[in-house]
Design a protein around this motif. Structure first.
Motif, PDB file in Angstrom:
ATOM      1  N   THR A   1       0.851  -1.181   0.000  1.00  0.00           N
ATOM      2  CA  THR A   1       0.000   0.000   0.000  1.00  0.00           C
ATOM      3  C   THR A   1       0.887   1.230   0.000  1.00  0.00           C
ATOM      4  O   THR A   1       1.802   1.347   0.817  1.00  0.00           O
ATOM      5  CB  THR A   1      -0.922   0.033   1.234  1.00  0.00           C
ATOM      6  N   VAL A   2       0.633   2.126  -0.925  1.00  0.00           N
ATOM      7  CA  VAL A   2       1.414   3.349  -1.073  1.00  0.00           C
ATOM      8  C   VAL A   2       0.522   4.533  -0.729  1.00  0.00           C
ATOM      9  O   VAL A   2      -0.549   4.696  -1.326  1.00  0.00           O
ATOM     10  CB  VAL A   2       1.965   3.489  -2.504  1.00  0.00           C
TER      11      VAL A   2
ATOM     12  N   VAL B   1       6.151   9.796   1.101  1.00  0.00           N
ATOM     13  CA  VAL B   1       5.366   8.659   0.641  1.00  0.00           C
ATOM     14  C   VAL B   1       5.565   7.533   1.650  1.00  0.00           C
ATOM     15  O   VAL B   1       6.691   7.206   2.025  1.00  0.00           O
ATOM     16  CB  VAL B   1       5.763   8.228  -0.785  1.00  0.00           C
ATOM     17  N   GLU B   2       4.457   6.978   2.112  1.00  0.00           N
ATOM     18  CA  GLU B   2       4.481   5.901   3.100  1.00  0.00           C
ATOM     19  C   GLU B   2       4.155   4.588   2.402  1.00  0.00           C
ATOM     20  O   GLU B   2       3.119   4.470   1.752  1.00  0.00           O
ATOM     21  CB  GLU B   2       3.469   6.192   4.200  1.00  0.00           C
ATOM     22  N   ILE B   3       5.040   3.603   2.540  1.00  0.00           N
ATOM     23  CA  ILE B   3       4.879   2.324   1.856  1.00  0.00           C
ATOM     24  C   ILE B   3       4.785   1.209   2.890  1.00  0.00           C
ATOM     25  O   ILE B   3       5.669   1.066   3.742  1.00  0.00           O
ATOM     26  CB  ILE B   3       6.048   2.060   0.887  1.00  0.00           C
ATOM     27  N   THR B   4       3.704   0.449   2.823  1.00  0.00           N
ATOM     28  CA  THR B   4       3.503  -0.685   3.720  1.00  0.00           C
ATOM     29  C   THR B   4       3.521  -1.963   2.900  1.00  0.00           C
ATOM     30  O   THR B   4       2.759  -2.097   1.928  1.00  0.00           O
ATOM     31  CB  THR B   4       2.167  -0.569   4.464  1.00  0.00           C
TER      32      THR B   4
ATOM     33  N   ARG C   1       7.480   1.911   5.855  1.00  0.00           N
ATOM     34  CA  ARG C   1       8.599   2.845   5.783  1.00  0.00           C
ATOM     35  C   ARG C   1       8.100   4.142   5.159  1.00  0.00           C
ATOM     36  O   ARG C   1       7.154   4.142   4.376  1.00  0.00           O
ATOM     37  CB  ARG C   1       9.752   2.265   4.981  1.00  0.00           C
ATOM     38  N   LYS C   2       8.727   5.250   5.526  1.00  0.00           N
ATOM     39  CA  LYS C   2       8.342   6.551   4.991  1.00  0.00           C
ATOM     40  C   LYS C   2       9.550   7.166   4.295  1.00  0.00           C
ATOM     41  O   LYS C   2      10.619   7.317   4.898  1.00  0.00           O
ATOM     42  CB  LYS C   2       7.833   7.465   6.099  1.00  0.00           C
ATOM     43  N   ASP C   3       9.372   7.512   3.032  1.00  0.00           N
ATOM     44  CA  ASP C   3      10.424   8.151   2.248  1.00  0.00           C
ATOM     45  C   ASP C   3      10.048   9.608   1.986  1.00  0.00           C
ATOM     46  O   ASP C   3       8.869   9.944   1.846  1.00  0.00           O
ATOM     47  CB  ASP C   3      10.621   7.436   0.907  1.00  0.00           C
ATOM     48  N   THR C   4      11.056  10.459   1.915  1.00  0.00           N
ATOM     49  CA  THR C   4      10.865  11.866   1.581  1.00  0.00           C
ATOM     50  C   THR C   4      11.566  12.164   0.268  1.00  0.00           C
ATOM     51  O   THR C   4      12.689  11.699   0.041  1.00  0.00           O
ATOM     52  CB  THR C   4      11.426  12.777   2.689  1.00  0.00           C
ATOM     53  N   MET C   5      10.906  12.913  -0.609  1.00  0.00           N
ATOM     54  CA  MET C   5      11.505  13.249  -1.896  1.00  0.00           C
ATOM     55  C   MET C   5      12.822  13.988  -1.690  1.00  0.00           C
ATOM     56  O   MET C   5      12.921  14.883  -0.853  1.00  0.00           O
ATOM     57  CB  MET C   5      10.546  14.108  -2.719  1.00  0.00           C
TER      58      MET C   5
ATOM     59  N   THR D   1       6.471   6.148  -9.786  1.00  0.00           N
ATOM     60  CA  THR D   1       6.579   5.049 -10.735  1.00  0.00           C
ATOM     61  C   THR D   1       6.409   3.720 -10.009  1.00  0.00           C
ATOM     62  O   THR D   1       7.071   3.468  -9.001  1.00  0.00           O
ATOM     63  CB  THR D   1       7.936   5.076 -11.452  1.00  0.00           C
ATOM     64  N   ILE D   2       5.498   2.881 -10.528  1.00  0.00           N
ATOM     65  CA  ILE D   2       5.307   1.536  -9.989  1.00  0.00           C
ATOM     66  C   ILE D   2       5.238   0.561 -11.165  1.00  0.00           C
ATOM     67  O   ILE D   2       4.382   0.701 -12.046  1.00  0.00           O
ATOM     68  CB  ILE D   2       4.013   1.426  -9.155  1.00  0.00           C
ATOM     69  N   ASP D   3       6.129  -0.417 -11.186  1.00  0.00           N
ATOM     70  CA  ASP D   3       6.088  -1.480 -12.194  1.00  0.00           C
ATOM     71  C   ASP D   3       5.276  -2.625 -11.601  1.00  0.00           C
ATOM     72  O   ASP D   3       5.704  -3.272 -10.645  1.00  0.00           O
ATOM     73  CB  ASP D   3       7.507  -1.943 -12.545  1.00  0.00           C
ATOM     74  N   LEU D   4       4.084  -2.865 -12.154  1.00  0.00           N
ATOM     75  CA  LEU D   4       3.209  -3.879 -11.593  1.00  0.00           C
ATOM     76  C   LEU D   4       3.838  -5.271 -11.664  1.00  0.00           C
ATOM     77  O   LEU D   4       3.593  -6.112 -10.799  1.00  0.00           O
ATOM     78  CB  LEU D   4       1.863  -3.888 -12.316  1.00  0.00           C
ATOM     79  N   ALA D   5       4.642  -5.528 -12.685  1.00  0.00           N
ATOM     80  CA  ALA D   5       5.243  -6.851 -12.834  1.00  0.00           C
ATOM     81  C   ALA D   5       6.325  -7.093 -11.780  1.00  0.00           C
ATOM     82  O   ALA D   5       6.454  -8.196 -11.243  1.00  0.00           O
ATOM     83  CB  ALA D   5       5.819  -7.009 -14.235  1.00  0.00           C
ATOM     84  N   ARG D   6       7.089  -6.062 -11.448  1.00  0.00           N
ATOM     85  CA  ARG D   6       8.202  -6.212 -10.510  1.00  0.00           C
ATOM     86  C   ARG D   6       7.818  -5.907  -9.077  1.00  0.00           C
ATOM     87  O   ARG D   6       8.459  -6.373  -8.139  1.00  0.00           O
ATOM     88  CB  ARG D   6       9.346  -5.278 -10.922  1.00  0.00           C
ATOM     89  N   GLY D   7       6.766  -5.096  -8.895  1.00  0.00           N
ATOM     90  CA  GLY D   7       6.432  -4.676  -7.547  1.00  0.00           C
ATOM     91  C   GLY D   7       7.343  -3.552  -7.084  1.00  0.00           C
ATOM     92  O   GLY D   7       8.021  -2.908  -7.892  1.00  0.00           O
ATOM     93  N   LEU D   8       7.392  -3.314  -5.777  1.00  0.00           N
ATOM     94  CA  LEU D   8       8.190  -2.230  -5.218  1.00  0.00           C
ATOM     95  C   LEU D   8       9.496  -2.778  -4.644  1.00  0.00           C
ATOM     96  O   LEU D   8       9.496  -3.760  -3.908  1.00  0.00           O
ATOM     97  CB  LEU D   8       7.408  -1.502  -4.122  1.00  0.00           C
ATOM     98  N   ASP D   9      10.609  -2.133  -5.003  1.00  0.00           N
ATOM     99  CA  ASP D   9      11.904  -2.536  -4.475  1.00  0.00           C
ATOM    100  C   ASP D   9      12.426  -1.466  -3.542  1.00  0.00           C
ATOM    101  O   ASP D   9      11.663  -0.654  -3.011  1.00  0.00           O
ATOM    102  CB  ASP D   9      12.899  -2.807  -5.613  1.00  0.00           C
TER     103      ASP D   9
END
Length: 664
Positions: A198-199, A259-262, A269-273, A294-302
């Motif tokens: 979740t982003v 951006v908060e990524i779960t 985790r929370k990232d700041t630009m 940018t999100i690549d649906l095939a690769r997911g989030l790295d």
């Protein structure tokens, strides 16, 4: 006590006031717009970024927050064109989302790959098997107590879906972007649906485009700054000074979006630009910031997460091709606000007249600097009516790369007013006069690598505004309307010398144009009286094979009706194999309401009405409810239609109902 920066509501709408050129006698002048460069410049570091954003934002802060006068913005209807599906031996022949550019998918309420249909209703994602017509998987995406009516769009690639919750809505102004709770949920569809990540970006979702399996999402955010609570006797000048002081003390974190990524395990985790990934135009307000994720649906989030880049600018319209992503910002609508209190506060006593024989009071020195405690509020200067355009290169994997920026006079209708072709970007806008009593539309041709203007053709629909635009290779079509509908055909083969080649005047207008074969064009809109009063939905078939002499071959008219396809082309279905066209319809009149989707057959020379598809009525408090149909799809030899209540399957040939799949 403190309050978030906000703009005040306003009751009256006035047209923008700009410097004017001379005009023919009896006509108000159309404004002249400076088309200076809008180059983006990257910040060298966080110190430069903070200094620039603070000062620009402070300059655009008034007694009510960002902006010196209440302002409001309208959104265009999001729109698209068709993408035909290729059948395979295992997948039924099927239609896909009606998109602007082939190969560039757009978010929508429902998606199908022929074997399954996916949609989100009431906060729950459902997967429907098209063979059994049964829900084979569901996933609740909202928490208990959370509103389930928040709109959600979908993008799907293989066994991955991205669900986009819009959060705070679509309203945007040039110097103010509202906060919103936006979420992007990445879902695995292999087996029972499950959340992979979740982003939660800071800001409000604008739009997204997907090429291959890579999605680029655009959000906008306002600075997270609090203002001191004004006192009951504070003048506007005093409030402005206090607000600007707060802005000038705001930390960098107020502007840099997070951006908060779960992940699937619940780790967050929370990232700041990063500062060096933010750019800015030469002229900007500092009161909002665009982010492209940018999100690549095939690769997911790295480890890179959504790898966002930022622009200190505004944006409301997104247009994408296979290699370019364009984000444009329309001009705002402006209400000049009385500021007498800010210049000479009404609560200050009037100086008494001098007694006989006494000298006149000394007038204040106009060159003297104002007290820091009461910074003067400048008179509101209406913005030029112009559209800024930013282009990003998306031809490579990963984050986009900024390419160029430019601007043109006037206001965009929607993404269909933009079209990239053969190294150029065509842009159609309407420019209003200073008093709002006159207008004219133009098409500009810009070089796509620099967005510098190379040609233009103007004078379209004097006194009218654009209602629809469609570009098809080297040809363009533009509809303007006030009382009659001029359909203009444009020759764009020479970018430096575009020209109008033909014009057709008919009553009513087309709000959406769709190519339906060689030399044929469908227009969906409203019929109107000779005085411009709308009468009901009309679908017109135009012959545009001769650009010098466009003509209407046929028309379907439904009195006292409207269609969602007029403002959202995602709602329009055209199936080239059989000439089937389907669009939502809501009709009212003496015989009661008729709600559903009208099916038409379009041939080379005519339009035949096949019938009306309706979803089952259901009882509700106060009467019976007829669900409105939002989308239509062809899957095999069936038509699948979607409403908020459910999905209905009808026979493609006879329109007979075959199945009902409830969603609520």
């Amino acid at each position: 006590m403190k309050t978030l920066i906000r703009t005040a509501a306003a009751a009256a709408l006035l047209a923008a006031v700009t410097a004017c050129t001379s005009a023919p006698e009896g006509r108000p002048a159309l404004p002249k717009v400076d088309l200076g460069a809008v180059r983006l410049v990257s910040y060298s570091g966080c110190d430069e970024l903070l200094t620039g954003l603070r000062e620009h934002a402070a300059e655009n802060t008034g007694p009510w927050g960002f902006g010196n006068a209440p302002i409001m913005y309208t959104m265009e209807a999001r729109s698209d064109a068709r993408a035909e599906a290729k059948s395979t031996t295992s997948t039924p022949e099927h239609s896909t989302t009606n998109v602007h550019e082939a190969g560039v998918d757009e978010p929508d309420l429902v998606k199908t790959d022929g074997n399954r249909v996916l949609t989100v209703a009431g906060g729950t994602l459902r997967v429907i098997d098209t063979a059994s017509r049964k829900v084979t998987g569901s996933l609740k995406l909202t928490k208990d107590g959370e509103a389930t009516f928040v709109p959600a769009d979908l993008l799907v690639s293989g066994d991955r879906a991205l669900v986009m919750f819009r959060g705070g809505g679509d309203v945007m102004v040039k110097s103010f972007a509202p906060l919103g709770d936006t979420r992007y949920v990445l879902v695995d569809l292999a087996g029972e649906p499950k959340v992979l990540a979740t982003v939660k970006p800071q800001g409000t979702y604008v739009d997204a485009r997907m090429v291959g399996s890579t999605v680029r999402l655009v959000t906008r955010a306002q600075p997270d700054i609090t203002l001191p609570q004004p006192g009951p006797d504070d003048t506007e000048a005093k409030r402005t000074s206090a607000n600007r002081a707060a802005v000038r003390k705001a930390p960098l974190s107020a502007w840099l979006p997070t951006v908060e990524i779960t992940d699937a395990s619940g780790r967050t985790r929370k990232d700041t630009m990063k500062c060096e990934r933010v750019s800015h135009p030469a002229d900007y307000t500092g009161t909002s910031l665009l982010a492209v994720h940018t999100i690549d649906l095939a690769r997911g989030l790295d480890a890179a997460g959504t790898d966002p880049i930022g622009v200190a600018a505004d944006g409301d319209t997104v247009y994408g091709t296979g290699t370019s992503l364009y984000v444009s910002s329309n001009p705002r609508w402006w209400w000049p606000m009385p500021i007498e209190d800010a210049v000479a506060p009404a609560d200050e006593p009037t100086p008494p007249e001098p007694a006989p024989g006494e000298p006149d009071p000394v007038e204040p020195d106009p060159s003297a600097k104002p007290s820091l405690s009461e910074e003067p509020v400048p008179s509101p200067t209406p913005p030029a009516e112009e559209t800024e355009i930013h282009r990003f290169d998306i031809s490579k994997p990963g984050a986009p790369a900024y390419v160029a920026s430019g601007k043109v006079p006037g206001r965009l209708l929607n993404q269909y007013a933009l079209s990239e072709y053969d190294g150029h970007l065509r842009v159609a806008t309407t420019l209003a006069s200073a008093d709002g009593k006159d207008s004219s539309s133009s098409v500009y041709v810009l070089k796509s690598d620099s967005l510098a203007k190379v040609g233009e053709v103007g004078g379209l629909g004097r006194g009218e505004r654009i209602y629809s635009v469609r570009f098809a290779g080297p040809v363009g079509y533009c509809v303007t309307f006030r009382q009659v509908d001029p359909l203009y055909t444009l020759d764009l083969r020479d970018p430096a010398a575009p020209k109008v080649t033909g014009e057709l005047k008919i009553t009513g207008y087309s709000a959406y144009l769709h190519p339906v074969g060689e030399g044929r064009l469908i227009g969906i809109g409203q019929e109107a009286s000779a005085k411009g009063r709308t009468l009901g939905t009309q679908v017109s078939l135009f012959d545009v094979s001769d650009p010098a002499a466009p003509r209407r071959l046929a028309q379907m008219f439904q009195k006292d009706s409207g269609s969602e396809a007029e403002w959202d082309p995602h709602a329009f279905l055209y199936w080239p194999k059989t000439g089937l066209a389907v669009l939502p319809m809501y009709a009212w009149g003496a015989n009661g309401d008729e709600v559903g989707a009208v099916a038409l057959r379009v041939s080379e020379s005519g339009i035949e009405r096949l019938g009306m598809i309706k979803h089952p009525r259901r009882a509700q408090e106060g009467g019976v409810y007829q669900p409105g149909i939002q989308r239509s799809m062809v899957i095999g030899d069936e038509i699948w239609t979607l409403s908020y209540d459910g999905i209905q399957v009808n026979d493609l040939a006879t329109l007979k109902s075959k199945a009902w799949i409830p969603l609520t």
